[in-house]
Motif scaffolding. Structure first.
Motif, PDB file in Angstrom:
ATOM      1  N   LEU A  72     -70.105  22.836  15.252  1.00 40.69           N
ATOM      2  CA  LEU A  72     -69.749  22.943  16.663  1.00 40.69           C
ATOM      3  C   LEU A  72     -69.236  24.328  17.031  1.00 40.69           C
ATOM      4  CD1 LEU A  72     -68.022  19.481  17.235  1.00 40.69           C
ATOM      5  CD2 LEU A  72     -70.391  20.143  17.706  1.00 40.69           C
ATOM      6  N   ARG A  73     -68.707  25.056  16.050  1.00 37.69           N
ATOM      7  CA  ARG A  73     -68.190  26.400  16.310  1.00 37.69           C
ATOM      8  C   ARG A  73     -69.105  27.489  15.764  1.00 37.69           C
ATOM      9  NH1 ARG A  73     -62.375  27.322  14.316  1.00 37.69           N
ATOM     10  NH2 ARG A  73     -62.665  29.120  15.681  1.00 37.69           N
ATOM     11  N   TYR A  74     -70.313  27.102  15.368  1.00 44.00           N
ATOM     12  CA  TYR A  74     -71.218  28.060  14.737  1.00 44.00           C
ATOM     13  C   TYR A  74     -71.543  29.239  15.656  1.00 44.00           C
ATOM     14  CZ  TYR A  74     -75.374  30.033  12.553  1.00 44.00           C
ATOM     15  OH  TYR A  74     -76.268  30.901  11.997  1.00 44.00           O
ATOM     16  N   SER A  75     -71.891  28.948  16.881  1.00 46.96           N
ATOM     17  CA  SER A  75     -72.264  30.014  17.828  1.00 46.96           C
ATOM     18  C   SER A  75     -71.094  30.954  18.099  1.00 46.96           C
ATOM     19  CB  SER A  75     -72.755  29.410  19.140  1.00 46.96           C
ATOM     20  OG  SER A  75     -73.894  28.607  18.933  1.00 46.96           O
ATOM     21  N   LEU A  76     -69.886  30.419  18.084  1.00 45.86           N
ATOM     22  CA  LEU A  76     -68.716  31.246  18.328  1.00 45.86           C
ATOM     23  C   LEU A  76     -68.373  32.104  17.117  1.00 45.86           C
ATOM     24  CD1 LEU A  76     -66.281  31.977  20.156  1.00 45.86           C
ATOM     25  CD2 LEU A  76     -65.059  30.044  19.125  1.00 45.86           C
ATOM     26  N   ILE A  77     -68.438  31.517  15.924  1.00 48.25           N
ATOM     27  CA  ILE A  77     -68.068  32.247  14.710  1.00 48.25           C
ATOM     28  C   ILE A  77     -69.130  33.270  14.330  1.00 48.25           C
ATOM     29  CG2 ILE A  77     -67.575  32.017  12.245  1.00 48.25           C
ATOM     30  CD1 ILE A  77     -66.425  29.261  12.825  1.00 48.25           C
ATOM     31  N   MET A  78     -70.391  32.862  14.355  1.00 42.42           N
ATOM     32  CA  MET A  78     -71.484  33.725  13.915  1.00 42.42           C
ATOM     33  C   MET A  78     -72.179  34.378  15.105  1.00 42.42           C
ATOM     34  SD  MET A  78     -71.177  33.582  10.719  1.00 42.42           S
ATOM     35  CE  MET A  78     -72.626  34.542  10.300  1.00 42.42           C
ATOM     36  N   GLY A  79     -71.389  35.003  15.970  1.00 42.86           N
ATOM     37  CA  GLY A  79     -71.965  35.761  17.067  1.00 42.86           C
ATOM     38  C   GLY A  79     -72.584  37.057  16.575  1.00 42.86           C
ATOM     39  N   LEU A  80     -73.277  37.747  17.457  1.00 41.23           N
ATOM     40  CA  LEU A  80     -73.958  38.986  17.080  1.00 41.23           C
ATOM     41  C   LEU A  80     -73.001  40.046  16.535  1.00 41.23           C
ATOM     42  CD1 LEU A  80     -76.598  40.533  16.894  1.00 41.23           C
ATOM     43  CD2 LEU A  80     -76.274  41.258  19.267  1.00 41.23           C
ATOM     44  N   PRO A  81     -71.815  40.261  17.127  1.00 38.53           N
ATOM     45  CA  PRO A  81     -70.893  41.266  16.558  1.00 38.53           C
ATOM     46  C   PRO A  81     -70.494  40.945  15.111  1.00 38.53           C
ATOM     47  CG  PRO A  81     -70.239  40.715  18.789  1.00 38.53           C
ATOM     48  CD  PRO A  81     -71.298  39.743  18.419  1.00 38.53           C
ATOM     49  N   ARG A  82     -70.229  39.662  14.818  1.00 40.82           N
ATOM     50  CA  ARG A  82     -69.866  39.283  13.458  1.00 40.82           C
ATOM     51  C   ARG A  82     -71.031  39.504  12.491  1.00 40.82           C
ATOM     52  NH1 ARG A  82     -66.282  35.540  11.431  1.00 40.82           N
ATOM     53  NH2 ARG A  82     -64.927  36.418  13.054  1.00 40.82           N
ATOM     54  N   CYS A  83     -72.227  39.163  12.917  1.00 38.49           N
ATOM     55  CA  CYS A  83     -73.404  39.368  12.064  1.00 38.49           C
ATOM     56  C   CYS A  83     -73.630  40.847  11.770  1.00 38.49           C
ATOM     57  CB  CYS A  83     -74.643  38.775  12.741  1.00 38.49           C
ATOM     58  SG  CYS A  83     -74.624  36.981  12.904  1.00 38.49           S
TER      59      CYS A  83
END
Length: 251
Positions: A72-83
């Motif tokens: 449920l938090r995947y999109s928030l945690i693995m956003g483009l800046p984090r990647c």
């Protein structure tokens, strides 16, 4: 996942570009030479790219961990800046760590035979050609190789333990199969790559026959980059259909 796959594919492409063209030239012409600086450069680039792949595989395991254990938090945690941050540090740390080993290798004295009994300028054959005391380089290789190899491997193992525990808690069989399917490709690539890498650089010393080293080296310099796209592409339905049609036509 596809963002990190693009980096893994780039790393595989660069790794084979560093090794295979010169190797094929030597095999076809049966006699070819490489300068000392070129040999050390090839050794450095190969080691840096191999280490980059270790770190990228660890980052991809984190991506799979978040996708399965915290969807449920995947999109928030693995956003483009984090990647971008994770991929940048994978490349930067690998090339920085390998630079110290390449510098130490370049400081060795080579006053004997100048024929490398290997497909490329690797650690073991270069140390065998050196007439210097290589004890310090061996210790340095373990001090840098162990963290660069085993820390990502231990992290991958820990994440997959958590992933498997989460998968076993899924109530439906279809849900468990779907969750496992999302990480099966990555797990296969990790097993092939790390299996040969650990054996060659951490368990095979320079006293072992070089033909064993050469045979295993082909796995992660040629075979692994070759099968990586195949392993990941088999998840694509269109490629599966095209492959089935090709097999059907052959028979």
């Amino acid at each position: 996942m596809y963002f990190f796959l693009s980096h893994l594919s780039s790393c595989d492409l660069l790794l084979t570009s560093v090794i295979v063209p010169l190797m094929m030239n030597i095999i076809l012409r049966t006699k070819e030479s490489i300068s000392f600086f070129g040999c050390i450069t090839q050794f450095y680039l190969f080691g840096a790219l191999a280490t980059t792949e270790c770190l990228l595989l660890a980052v991809m395991s984190y991506d799979r961990y978040v996708a399965i254990c915290n969807p449920l938090r995947y999109s928030l945690i693995m956003g483009l800046p984090r990647c971008i941050q994770l991929s940048f540090w994978s490349w930067f740390l690998a090339f920085s760590v390998m630079l110290t080993t390449a510098v130490q290798m370049g400081r060795l004295d080579f006053c004997g035979p100048n024929v490398i009994d290997h497909y490329f300028c690797d650690l073991a054959p270069l140390m065998q050609l050196s007439c210097s005391d290589t004890t310090f380089l061996e210790v340095h290789n373990y001090m840098t190789g162990l963290p660069a190899t085993f820390i990502p491997l231990m992290y991958i193992t820990a994440t997959y333990i958590s992933i498997f525990i989460t998968i076993l808690r899924i109530p439906t069989k279809i849900g468990r199969q779907k969750a496992f399917y999302t990480c099966s490709s990555h797990l296969t690539v990790v097993s092939i790559y790390y299996g040969t890498l650990v054996i060659v650089y951490l368990f095979l010393s320079k006293e072992h026959p070089l033909y064993i080293n050469k045979l295993l080296s082909l796995l992660y310099t040629v075979v692994t980059p070759l099968v990586n796209p195949i392993i990941y592409s088999l998840r694509n339905k269109e490629i599966k259909i095209a492959f089935s049609k090709l097999v059907y036509k052959c028979y």
